[in-house]
Design an enzyme around this catalytic site. Sequence first.
Site, PDB file in Angstrom:
ATOM      1  N   GLN A 119     -18.248  21.354   0.093  1.00 58.45           N
ATOM      2  CA  GLN A 119     -18.365  21.511  -1.515  1.00 58.45           C
ATOM      3  C   GLN A 119     -17.628  20.439  -2.034  1.00 58.45           C
ATOM      4  O   GLN A 119     -16.383  20.177  -1.711  1.00 58.45           O
ATOM      5  CB  GLN A 119     -18.263  22.906  -2.037  1.00 58.45           C
ATOM      6  CG  GLN A 119     -19.529  23.769  -1.522  1.00 58.45           C
ATOM      7  CD  GLN A 119     -19.535  25.236  -2.190  1.00 58.45           C
ATOM      8  OE1 GLN A 119     -19.134  26.239  -1.546  1.00 58.45           O
ATOM      9  NE2 GLN A 119     -19.761  25.157  -3.173  1.00 58.45           N
TER      10      GLN A 119
ATOM     11  N   ASP B   8     -21.780  24.315   1.995  1.00 56.32           N
ATOM     12  CA  ASP B   8     -21.391  25.178   3.099  1.00 56.32           C
ATOM     13  C   ASP B   8     -21.373  26.687   2.926  1.00 56.32           C
ATOM     14  O   ASP B   8     -22.115  27.382   3.757  1.00 56.32           O
ATOM     15  CB  ASP B   8     -20.340  24.573   3.723  1.00 56.32           C
ATOM     16  CG  ASP B   8     -18.953  24.528   2.765  1.00 56.32           C
ATOM     17  OD1 ASP B   8     -19.061  25.152   1.586  1.00 56.32           O
ATOM     18  OD2 ASP B   8     -18.072  24.254   3.245  1.00 56.32           O
TER      19      ASP B   8
END
Length: 499
Positions: free
Chosen positions: A81, A239
């Site tokens: 991220q 994720d």
Amino acid sequence: MSAAEGPLVVGVDTSTQSTKALVVDAATGQVVAAGQAPHTVTTGAGRESDPRQWWDALCAALRQCGEAAHEAAAVSIGGQQHGLVTLDGNGEPVRPALLWNDVRSAPQARRLVAELGGPKAWAERTGSVPGASFTATKWAWLAEHEPEAVRATRAVRLPHDYLTERLTGQGTTDRGDVSGTGWWASETEAYDEETLAHLGLDPALLPRVVRPGEVAGTVREHHDLPFSKGTLVAPGTGDNAAAALGLGLRPGTPVLSLGTSGTVYAVAKRRPTDPTGTVAGFADARGDWLPLACTLNCTLAVDRVAALLGLDREAVEAGGSVTLLPYLDGERTPNLPHAAGLLHGLRHDTTAGQLLQAAYDGAVHALLGALDLVLDEDADRSSPLLLIGGGARGKAWQQTVRRLSGRPVQVPEARELVALGAAAQAAGLLTGEDPAAVARRWNTAAGPVLEAVERDGATLDRIRGVLSDAAPLLERGRTASDRAARAQPGGRHRGLTEA
């Protein structure tokens, strides 16, 4: 052809250190083939990677999967991220990506929060109070320090967006990953015009937000991967949202993930808005929410302490009164981006094994402290804590989490949950199912449950006391950083003024 019961799908996890690809039978969840290739990350003041490495690693990982990847009917990318990817008019990186654990933008984060209404206003508008990890603060840092890179940028992407776009030729993202940028408003589920104007960021540079269950595109003809032209491409996601899909999470079930960073999160029906900034109010990949707390220092920091002591990572010893705050990369929870590691309570009889155990305790402490804030008020506080990530199978990690949480701990047997979650999202495109329901059908969360033990309140109290007493020392780096930022000549971008 493979002997799969149903169509094959590919799930990808492009993380900080490597890209992993799984080819999965959509009917059973069986992993038919797998591959992995590494990336490099810079060290020093920043944390950067060349996005082209991610593509090369994806190609290498899928080549390891062989013919099974070519048979896949759909693919989805789960990725690290917050990373800032800047592309020129040809789709090539303007500069290396600024990664989630690059904390150089801490001064910009503080200014943005102050200039746009303060923490409460940010939490209500975007669901989160941005820190140095968030993409918006990285764009602000880039505008101040490398204005020529900003002028050359024709597209702004997140890591998973970059790979998805190379597959499809279209700029897309999803609500889960975009909710970690700081410029997407969770209240309206749209890009926030006020924030973008303040940043001087043209919304035309941003990708289209694909809705859950929507097809992001199809694999285009000119590519280097073993996919057939026309293979469906799912939206992908960040994720943590992908791991939540991979576990088939239901609302209220807590997850503690032990990786390079540590995270604690749970699916929620209500939109989170924590004005303290401890909990990030992320969206999930399905239409619900994923309140999450993150620490920068987890397995990597503890392994570094073990290496410094010349110990195996499992060589912990109980006892003693030493406290170790392993803030080797600064810290996000608590918000101390310029802090360094801190050791307190060392005695003649302190052993190396006790020092190592103290590093585990310090890493787990902050995550457990945020757990109650992550969970809805009606969540069952006695349900097992799902332990995932690279550290989840380590006995020292398991026992530390049990001892400091006082909760039962369940360790799912399934590995690579981010890639499995991406695969479940790809499978949902083919079957029309909720991806979390796909993962539950695959039984990905199954695993042994370790019974609860008595909570070690004394250790938690000691760590809290040291953290409180050491606050001026841990904040000292921030003061030096602010002085350096103010002394930086020129380059300030329009809309960004000194707080």
